[in-house]
Design an enzyme around this catalytic site. Structure first.
Site, PDB file in Angstrom:
ATOM      1  N   TYR A 248       0.844  -1.201   0.000  1.00 27.00           N
ATOM      2  CA  TYR A 248       0.000   0.000   0.000  1.00 27.00           C
ATOM      3  C   TYR A 248       0.880   1.252   0.000  1.00 27.00           C
ATOM      4  CZ  TYR A 248      -2.857   3.761   1.867  1.00 27.00           C
ATOM      5  OH  TYR A 248      -3.465   4.975   2.060  1.00 27.00           O
TER       6      TYR A 248
HETATM    7  O1  LIG Z   1      -2.382   7.327   7.792  1.00 28.28           O
HETATM    8  C1  LIG Z   1      -2.177   6.479   6.976  1.00 28.28           C
HETATM    9  O2  LIG Z   1      -1.255   6.600   6.206  1.00 28.28           O
HETATM   10  C2  LIG Z   1      -3.016   5.246   6.903  1.00 28.28           C
HETATM   11  O3  LIG Z   1      -3.874   5.198   8.056  1.00 28.28           O
HETATM   12  C3  LIG Z   1      -4.608   4.036   8.173  1.00 28.28           C
HETATM   13  O4  LIG Z   1      -3.729   2.958   8.428  1.00 28.28           O
HETATM   14  P1  LIG Z   1      -3.391   2.623   9.933  1.00 28.28           P
HETATM   15  O5  LIG Z   1      -2.666   3.734  10.587  1.00 28.28           O
HETATM   16  O6  LIG Z   1      -2.726   1.290   9.906  1.00 28.28           O
HETATM   17  O7  LIG Z   1      -4.833   2.567  10.615  1.00 28.28           O
HETATM   18  P2  LIG Z   1      -5.649   1.384  11.293  1.00 28.28           P
HETATM   19  O8  LIG Z   1      -5.812   0.253  10.380  1.00 28.28           O
HETATM   20  O9  LIG Z   1      -6.874   1.977  11.848  1.00 28.28           O
HETATM   21  O10 LIG Z   1      -4.679   0.913  12.481  1.00 28.28           O
HETATM   22  C4  LIG Z   1      -4.400   1.804  13.559  1.00 28.28           C
HETATM   23  C5  LIG Z   1      -3.530   1.102  14.566  1.00 28.28           C
HETATM   24  O11 LIG Z   1      -4.277   0.028  15.148  1.00 28.28           O
HETATM   25  C6  LIG Z   1      -3.535  -1.188  15.066  1.00 28.28           C
HETATM   26  N1  LIG Z   1      -4.479  -2.296  14.918  1.00 28.28           N
HETATM   27  C7  LIG Z   1      -5.227  -2.425  13.793  1.00 28.28           C
HETATM   28  C8  LIG Z   1      -6.118  -3.437  13.643  1.00 28.28           C
HETATM   29  C9  LIG Z   1      -6.266  -4.364  14.671  1.00 28.28           C
HETATM   30  O12 LIG Z   1      -7.065  -5.317  14.593  1.00 28.28           O
HETATM   31  N2  LIG Z   1      -5.520  -4.221  15.776  1.00 28.28           N
HETATM   32  C10 LIG Z   1      -4.635  -3.208  15.944  1.00 28.28           C
HETATM   33  O13 LIG Z   1      -3.963  -3.106  16.983  1.00 28.28           O
HETATM   34  C11 LIG Z   1      -2.613  -1.022  13.893  1.00 28.28           C
HETATM   35  O14 LIG Z   1      -1.477  -1.835  14.058  1.00 28.28           O
HETATM   36  C12 LIG Z   1      -2.296   0.461  13.981  1.00 28.28           C
HETATM   37  O15 LIG Z   1      -1.226   0.656  14.851  1.00 28.28           O
HETATM   38  C13 LIG Z   1      -5.434   3.764   6.932  1.00 28.28           C
HETATM   39  O16 LIG Z   1      -6.033   2.492   6.995  1.00 28.28           O
HETATM   40  C14 LIG Z   1      -4.633   3.897   5.671  1.00 28.28           C
HETATM   41  O17 LIG Z   1      -5.488   3.791   4.565  1.00 28.28           O
HETATM   42  C15 LIG Z   1      -3.925   5.229   5.706  1.00 28.28           C
HETATM   43  O18 LIG Z   1      -3.224   5.496   4.570  1.00 28.28           O
END
Ligand SMILES: O=C(O)[C@H]1O[C@H](OP(=O)(O)OP(=O)(O)OC[C@H]2O[C@@H](n3ccc(=O)[nH]c3=O)[C@H](O)[C@@H]2O)[C@H](O)[C@@H](O)[C@@H]1O
Length: 437
Positions: A248
């Protein structure tokens, strides 16, 4: 074989030669006749196959054309009405823009389209309503937009004919390009969808923009994930972005390079926005804050990832209203594209900004805030972060955006999640104090 020969060549002596010669002539004649018949049949079959194939390809092409959910005079009228700015003449904020918003039925797309419409700009949306997450949520967002006079075309940014048609109907001044395959971890499940939307779709869109006359200025969504394994905090636009941790991130980084090329060759005005984990009402169900809320309310466990050595993961969670201000500020300050007829006439702006909140919060903290607003305890499974493309933390330096866009985030995670929970409960029909909560 013998029987066959005897049948064909009777054994009567004397007669044999003549009869054999006659028989041979007849045989040859029959043979020729059957060869030419076979030849004619073969020709006939080839002709049939060829006409079948060309008919099929005609049917394919025309069915694409006729089955398209766009086109026609009524459709064009809707597009023009939606694209027309409605600011009062002589208004202090200028004549108003006509903005094509891609991914308009998405989370950020809906909020930006509404904000543009509310201040009097013209907006036309395009969205393919794919099923990466519940399309009914996208349709509900489309209804919300329709109730404010924003028309969303159902179509794909990979459809060059549709894009050309849209630019034919409306001389868009700006494109806010938010259509993308989002999500960091899903890239391991469906890598092709990232290439399809974030690379091929982006190029198709840029081709349409560079051919358009006038060329629009483009503001588009990159991602904080381009910082990848960068550990210099807070992340500044000048930091290295050549160590992506997920496909991504790699496609978003590729987008930054691809847009640079179109800026350089064709004079397209480009602004890339690195969003930092955007959240809020009407959000994306695949994101942690959203899926955690769903599971907590349904009494299901949630999985909380943890970094190496038991270090908590952290994100610079950014509230949607702040992001909207950053997007509108980018549109307002985007310089013009300089090209016409696919030719550059002079240098055009190429900008990249971080749009974050500048105060990272750990994931366990996010869960505590949700528990407080939902008034329900989460069942947590804490596990070590699998090698799935995640990065341990994000933290934005936003000085550049503050200076050039007037960007100033004002909503902290506590306030933002409170608003999200309020929306969630009402959208999914929960009532406080009742049995279901
Ligand atoms: O800012 C960005 O660049 C990105 O932000 C998000 O990605 P992410 O930060 O990974 O957001 P989440 O999927 O909501 O995850 C947030 C946090 O929760 C954690 N998480 C996620 C899912 C889960 O089941 N458990 C968990 O602990 C992840 O590791 C992460 O640290 C978006 O999904 C992306 O599309 C975007 O581009």
């Amino acid at each position: 074989m013998r029987v066959l020969e005897d049948d064909l060549f009777p054994s009567t002596p004397g007669k044999v030669k003549i009869e054999r010669a006659g028989a041979m002539n007849r045989q040859l004649h029959r043979c020729f006749a059957s060869t030419s018949t076979m030849f004619l049949w073969a020709l006939f079959l080839v002709a049939m196959t060829a006409s079948y194939l060309s008919f099929q390809s005609f049917v394919d092409t025309s069915s694409k054309y006729f089955a398209a959910s766009w086109g026609g005079l009524y459709w064009e009228r809707q597009i023009r009405a939606s694209a027309a700015p409605r600011r009062p003449p002589g208004s202090a904020t200028g004549a108003g823009m006509s903005v094509l918003v891609t991914g308009a039925a998405g989370f950020v797309g809906t909020h930006c389209s509404l904000a543009l419409r509310k201040r009097g700009d013209g907006v036309v949306g395009i969205d393919n309503f794919n099923s990466y997450y519940d399309p009914s949520l996208k349709k509900a967002r489309r209804s919300l937009l329709a109730s404010h006079g924003v028309f969303v075309v159902e179509g794909d940014i990979n459809d060059g004919r549709l894009l050309a048609k849209l630019f034919d109907v409306v001389p868009f001044t700006h494109v806010l390009h938010l259509a993308a395959q989002a999500g960091v971890r899903y890239a391991m499940e469906n890598p092709a969808s990232y290439v399809h939307s974030n690379i091929a779709g982006l190029v198709t869109l840029l081709e349409a923009c560079k051919d358009a006359d006038p060329q629009p200025a483009i503001v588009w969504a990159s991602s904080s994930s381009v910082y990848g394994l960068n550990d210099k905090v807070p992340f500044s636009e000048r930091d290295r972005t050549d160590q992506p941790a997920s496909l991504y991130a790699a496609t978003k980084k590729a987008g930054e390079e691809i847009t640079h090329t179109y800026n350089h060759i064709y004079g397209l005005s480009i602004t890339g926005l690195r969003f930092f984990t955007v959240y809020g009402p009407w959000g994306r169900p695949d994101m942690a804050y959203f899926s955690f809320t769903r599971n907590i309310l349904q009494g299901k466990p949630i999985t909380v990832y943890r970094g190496k050595n038991h270090v908590d993961l952290a994100r610079d969670f950014t509230y949607i209203d702040d992001i909207v201000k950053g997007c509108l500020g980018s549109l307002d300050t985007a310089g013009k594209s300089t090209g016409t007829g696919g030719k550059k006439r002079g240098p055009a702006p190429y900008r990249i900004f971080n749009l974050g909140n500048t105060s990272p919060v750990t994931v366990p903290n996010l869960v505590s805030i949700l528990e407080k607003h939902l008034r329900v305890k989460a069942k947590k499974n804490v596990i070590e972060m699998p090698g799935n493309g995640d990065v341990p933390f994000t933290h934005a330096n936003i000085s550049l955006a503050r200076q050039q866009l007037g960007y100033k985030p004002t909503t902290n995670l506590d306030v933002g999640l409170k608003k999200f929970v309020k929306w969630y409960l009402s959208y999914y029909g929960y009532t406080r104090g009742s049995k279901n909560l």
